[in-house]
Design a protein around this motif. Sequence first.
Motif, PDB file in Angstrom:
ATOM      1  N   SER A   2      11.390  10.241-104.748  1.00 64.31           N
ATOM      2  CA  SER A   2      11.774   8.899-104.299  1.00 64.31           C
ATOM      3  C   SER A   2      13.282   8.757-104.138  1.00 64.31           C
ATOM      4  N   GLU A   3      14.046   9.702-104.706  1.00 62.37           N
ATOM      5  CA  GLU A   3      15.502   9.746-104.533  1.00 62.37           C
ATOM      6  C   GLU A   3      16.173   8.423-104.888  1.00 62.37           C
ATOM      7  N   ASP A   4      15.952   7.968-106.093  1.00 65.00           N
ATOM      8  CA  ASP A   4      16.596   6.744-106.586  1.00 65.00           C
ATOM      9  C   ASP A   4      18.081   7.021-106.800  1.00 65.00           C
ATOM     10  N   PRO A   5      18.983   6.359-106.072  1.00 67.68           N
ATOM     11  CA  PRO A   5      20.419   6.644-106.197  1.00 67.68           C
ATOM     12  C   PRO A   5      21.004   6.237-107.539  1.00 67.68           C
ATOM     13  N   GLU A   6      20.305   5.372-108.279  1.00 70.15           N
ATOM     14  CA  GLU A   6      20.817   4.919-109.572  1.00 70.15           C
ATOM     15  C   GLU A   6      20.261   5.733-110.738  1.00 70.15           C
ATOM     16  N   ASN A   7      19.393   6.697-110.453  1.00 71.70           N
ATOM     17  CA  ASN A   7      18.821   7.503-111.526  1.00 71.70           C
ATOM     18  C   ASN A   7      19.864   8.441-112.116  1.00 71.70           C
ATOM     19  N   VAL A   8      20.051   8.354-113.426  1.00 71.86           N
ATOM     20  CA  VAL A   8      20.949   9.256-114.154  1.00 71.86           C
ATOM     21  C   VAL A   8      20.089  10.234-114.938  1.00 71.86           C
ATOM     22  N   MET A   9      20.319  11.512-114.738  1.00 72.01           N
ATOM     23  CA  MET A   9      19.469  12.525-115.355  1.00 72.01           C
ATOM     24  C   MET A   9      19.928  12.887-116.773  1.00 72.01           C
ATOM     25  N   THR A  10      18.952  13.192-117.609  1.00 69.24           N
ATOM     26  CA  THR A  10      19.217  13.727-118.942  1.00 69.24           C
ATOM     27  C   THR A  10      19.344  15.242-118.847  1.00 69.24           C
ATOM     28  N   GLU A  11      19.690  15.875-119.967  1.00 68.71           N
ATOM     29  CA  GLU A  11      19.763  17.341-119.983  1.00 68.71           C
ATOM     30  C   GLU A  11      18.410  17.950-119.645  1.00 68.71           C
ATOM     31  N   TYR A  12      17.362  17.421-120.281  1.00 69.61           N
ATOM     32  CA  TYR A  12      16.014  17.941-120.032  1.00 69.61           C
ATOM     33  C   TYR A  12      15.614  17.734-118.574  1.00 69.61           C
ATOM     34  N   GLU A  13      15.940  16.581-118.035  1.00 70.12           N
ATOM     35  CA  GLU A  13      15.567  16.266-116.659  1.00 70.12           C
ATOM     36  C   GLU A  13      16.223  17.235-115.684  1.00 70.12           C
ATOM     37  N   THR A  14      17.490  17.534-115.915  1.00 70.41           N
ATOM     38  CA  THR A  14      18.199  18.488-115.069  1.00 70.41           C
ATOM     39  C   THR A  14      17.528  19.857-115.126  1.00 70.41           C
ATOM     40  N   LYS A  15      17.186  20.277-116.329  1.00 66.02           N
ATOM     41  CA  LYS A  15      16.559  21.593-116.531  1.00 66.02           C
ATOM     42  C   LYS A  15      15.175  21.650-115.895  1.00 66.02           C
ATOM     43  N   PHE A  16      14.346  20.641-116.166  1.00 64.45           N
ATOM     44  CA  PHE A  16      12.966  20.655-115.675  1.00 64.45           C
ATOM     45  C   PHE A  16      12.894  20.506-114.156  1.00 64.45           C
ATOM     46  N   SER A  17      13.704  19.615-113.607  1.00 63.71           N
ATOM     47  CA  SER A  17      13.650  19.387-112.162  1.00 63.71           C
ATOM     48  C   SER A  17      14.125  20.621-111.402  1.00 63.71           C
ATOM     49  N   ALA A  18      15.057  21.371-111.992  1.00 66.04           N
ATOM     50  CA  ALA A  18      15.530  22.605-111.351  1.00 66.04           C
ATOM     51  C   ALA A  18      14.407  23.634-111.240  1.00 66.04           C
ATOM     52  N   LYS A  19      13.430  23.522-112.138  1.00 67.23           N
ATOM     53  CA  LYS A  19      12.279  24.423-112.113  1.00 67.23           C
ATOM     54  C   LYS A  19      11.147  23.882-111.241  1.00 67.23           C
ATOM     55  N   GLY A  20      11.376  22.723-110.632  1.00 70.44           N
ATOM     56  CA  GLY A  20      10.377  22.147-109.760  1.00 70.44           C
ATOM     57  C   GLY A  20       9.342  21.292-110.459  1.00 70.44           C
ATOM     58  N   GLN A  21       9.572  20.972-111.735  1.00 69.25           N
ATOM     59  CA  GLN A  21       8.611  20.147-112.453  1.00 69.25           C
ATOM     60  C   GLN A  21       8.724  18.683-112.037  1.00 69.25           C
ATOM     61  N   VAL A  22       7.582  18.025-111.974  1.00 64.36           N
ATOM     62  CA  VAL A  22       7.548  16.614-111.597  1.00 64.36           C
ATOM     63  C   VAL A  22       8.060  15.758-112.753  1.00 64.36           C
ATOM     64  N   ILE A  23       8.843  14.746-112.416  1.00 65.27           N
ATOM     65  CA  ILE A  23       9.348  13.798-113.404  1.00 65.27           C
ATOM     66  C   ILE A  23       8.668  12.452-113.163  1.00 65.27           C
ATOM     67  N   TYR A  24       8.114  11.897-114.233  1.00 68.67           N
ATOM     68  CA  TYR A  24       7.428  10.600-114.156  1.00 68.67           C
ATOM     69  C   TYR A  24       8.339   9.504-114.715  1.00 68.67           C
ATOM     70  N   ARG A  25       8.247   8.316-114.111  1.00 75.92           N
ATOM     71  CA  ARG A  25       8.991   7.182-114.659  1.00 75.92           C
ATOM     72  C   ARG A  25       8.148   5.916-114.586  1.00 75.92           C
ATOM     73  N   CYS A  26       8.293   5.115-115.622  1.00 78.46           N
ATOM     74  CA  CYS A  26       7.604   3.820-115.676  1.00 78.46           C
ATOM     75  C   CYS A  26       8.593   2.773-116.151  1.00 78.46           C
ATOM     76  N   ARG A  27       8.568   1.623-115.488  1.00 76.08           N
ATOM     77  CA  ARG A  27       9.347   0.457-115.937  1.00 76.08           C
ATOM     78  C   ARG A  27       8.333  -0.614-116.351  1.00 76.08           C
ATOM     79  N   ALA A  28       8.519  -1.145-117.524  1.00 68.51           N
ATOM     80  CA  ALA A  28       7.552  -2.117-118.043  1.00 68.51           C
ATOM     81  C   ALA A  28       8.283  -3.314-118.636  1.00 68.51           C
ATOM     82  N   GLN A  29       7.532  -4.424-118.722  1.00 72.28           N
ATOM     83  CA  GLN A  29       8.114  -5.661-119.250  1.00 72.28           C
ATOM     84  C   GLN A  29       7.054  -6.380-120.086  1.00 72.28           C
ATOM     85  N   PHE A  30       7.464  -6.828-121.257  1.00 77.27           N
ATOM     86  CA  PHE A  30       6.531  -7.545-122.129  1.00 77.27           C
ATOM     87  C   PHE A  30       6.252  -8.918-121.553  1.00 77.27           C
ATOM     88  N   SER A  31       5.006  -9.297-121.561  1.00 73.94           N
ATOM     89  CA  SER A  31       4.611 -10.595-120.984  1.00 73.94           C
ATOM     90  C   SER A  31       4.722 -11.696-122.031  1.00 73.94           C
TER      91      SER A  31
END
Length: 212
Positions: free
Chosen positions: A183-212
């Motif tokens: 999705s190429e979110d321009p505001e996404n800041v990667m963690t160390e793990y995210e940088t490592k995993f994405s370089a290997k082609g692993q899918v990264i999941y994200r969820c945004r949630a809000q308490f009702s």
Amino acid sequence: MRQRNKPWADDFLKENSHFVIPDPSENKNRWREVFGNNNPIHLEIGTGKGQFLAGMAEQFPEVNFIGIEVAKSIAVTAAQKLMQSDQDNILLINENAERLREIFAENEISVIYLNFSDPWPKNRHEKRRLTFRTFLEQYKDVLQPSGELVLKTDNRGLFEYSLVSFSEFGIVLKEVNLDLHRSEDPENVMTEYETKFSAKGQVIYRCRAQFS
């Protein structure tokens, strides 16, 4: 990977108590005073080596960031990195996330980030998962009514478990992203793990949630 023990960690933390807060419960309901402004506070639970916080603090100088890390050796590594970044809108806490209510007052936090948390895959360890209901109860207490919970992980099992846990708790899902980097979110800041995993082609999941 397990972090090596740092026998000098205690001395380091004492010498840098202005940055790694030694008794965070003393600042409950007064974190904005500690930062010296009224900016919103975002909390990362499980800071790792600090790459995410450093990037977020630079990208959003109008936000105060607090990282909480239970492992002392990792907290020290993060502190060393973050202090080099020379950002004045970051603080660290070397504490267990089970104590959130003791550290933060109701509605004191605007956003909570759960980045690549330990999935604790065995059923008997379910209560240790940071999206288990006992943790969600704490998040609801310390978050503002409009506050968000943001989860990123490469572990599909934890992601699916978390979506169910959120739904059962009555949390509203604002985003469910099954391939964050596509999705190429321009505001996404990667963690160390995210940088490592994405370089290997692993899918990264994200969820945004809000308490009702």
